[in-house]
Design a protein around this motif. Structure first.
Motif, PDB file in Angstrom:
ATOM      1  N   ASP A 153      62.822  33.535  -3.000  1.00 39.90           N
ATOM      2  CA  ASP A 153      62.019  33.399  -1.773  1.00 39.90           C
ATOM      3  C   ASP A 153      60.861  32.431  -1.974  1.00 39.90           C
ATOM      4  N   ILE A 154      60.252  32.482  -3.145  1.00 38.77           N
ATOM      5  CA  ILE A 154      59.130  31.599  -3.477  1.00 38.77           C
ATOM      6  C   ILE A 154      59.311  31.107  -4.912  1.00 38.77           C
ATOM      7  N   ILE A 177      59.688  25.644  -0.470  1.00 34.75           N
ATOM      8  CA  ILE A 177      59.359  27.026  -0.830  1.00 34.75           C
ATOM      9  C   ILE A 177      58.609  27.089  -2.160  1.00 34.75           C
ATOM     10  N   LYS A 182      66.838  45.227  -3.304  1.00 32.16           N
ATOM     11  CA  LYS A 182      65.857  45.066  -2.218  1.00 32.16           C
ATOM     12  C   LYS A 182      64.491  45.655  -2.591  1.00 32.16           C
ATOM     13  N   CYS A 218      58.754  43.575  -4.462  1.00 32.22           N
ATOM     14  CA  CYS A 218      58.348  42.301  -5.063  1.00 32.22           C
ATOM     15  C   CYS A 218      58.850  42.217  -6.492  1.00 32.22           C
ATOM     16  N   LYS A 266      68.302  41.216  -5.883  1.00 31.30           N
ATOM     17  CA  LYS A 266      68.362  41.046  -4.428  1.00 31.30           C
ATOM     18  C   LYS A 266      69.076  42.232  -3.784  1.00 31.30           C
ATOM     19  N   HIS A 270      55.860  39.099   4.498  1.00 34.41           N
ATOM     20  CA  HIS A 270      57.236  39.554   4.266  1.00 34.41           C
ATOM     21  C   HIS A 270      57.453  40.977   4.763  1.00 34.41           C
ATOM     22  N   MET A 301      61.294  40.843  -1.989  1.00 39.07           N
ATOM     23  CA  MET A 301      60.931  39.441  -2.172  1.00 39.07           C
ATOM     24  C   MET A 301      61.061  39.071  -3.647  1.00 39.07           C
TER      25      MET A 301
END
Length: 221
Positions: free
Chosen positions: A140-141, A191, A99, A102, A96, A220, A1
């Motif tokens: 994502d946020i 988002i 992976k 956080c 990204k 998540h 995330m």
């Protein structure tokens, strides 16, 4: 995330981001913190991901390069703005790909809008800003740290800003224009967590953000 902290200069995003990361780590959450696209080593490892991005977005990137040079005080500032754009795209794509559980970005792809479009001497080109917003890569946020204009102006006059000489009010006005346009985009706003940060006591905001991030990570995972 991937979670990005953004906000108009002097809103206090970096202070909050670092405090939130520290609190999450105290609670034994696996969090990686990246500031302004990362350090030199991060730039080295992540640059190939920008080349992949460039291959499919070359005309767009050329337009950003030209806009950065045209709308800067000098060629060095323009090149530095475009370099920041490259760093943020590279870091995002690389992270990204890894992976990680956080990642908290202090100034990522969303904040590149501030770098490129907010200046003290002129308002942003709204047509190009709209194009930029529509093609921006989203985390994502998004955590958008806000403050009232008078608060931001007072803080900037006290702290200074490397791209502002005499017209602090103009710079802040143009930042408001830019950010209002960014967050009027439904895909971006849905988002985003908007958090006012006008007061010196940041503990309630830190607690709020830690709680929201923990909920998001739980969902998540």
């Amino acid at each position: 995330m991937v979670i990005e902290f953004t906000g108009i200069s002097c809103a206090g995003k970096s202070t909050l981001a670092k405090s939130v990361v520290a609190e999450l780590k105290n609670q034994e959450y696996d969090v990686k913190y990246i500031e302004n696209g990362g350090n030199l080593m991060m730039s080295f490892f992540s640059f190939p991901w920008f080349l992949f991005y460039l291959a499919s977005n070359i005309s767009y990137c050329v337009s950003i390069f030209r806009y950065s040079l045209k709308n800067s005080k000098n060629i060095f500032e323009g090149l530095n703005l475009f370099r920041n754009f490259i760093k943020k795209i590279s870091a995002f794509k690389y992270l990204k790909w890894r992976k990680l559980n956080c990642v908290i970005l202090d100034e990522g792809t969303i904040h590149s809008v501030h770098n490129i479009f907010v200046h003290e001497g002129f308002s942003p080109d709204k047509d190009f800003l709209n194009l930029y917003i529509n093609k921006i890569i989203l985390p994502d946020i998004i955590i958008n740290i806000t403050a009232r204009k008078e608060t931001l102006i007072a803080r900037m006059k006290t702290r200074g800003h490397r791209r502002v000489s005499n017209h602090v009010e103009n710079f802040i006005d143009n930042a408001f224009i830019t950010f209002q346009r960014v967050f009027s985009n439904p895909s971006i706003n849905q988002i985003t967590i908007h958090l006012p940060n006008d007061h010196s006591n940041t503990k309630p905001n830190i607690d709020t953000l830690v709680s929201k991030i923990k909920i998001a990570l739980s969902a998540h995972n």
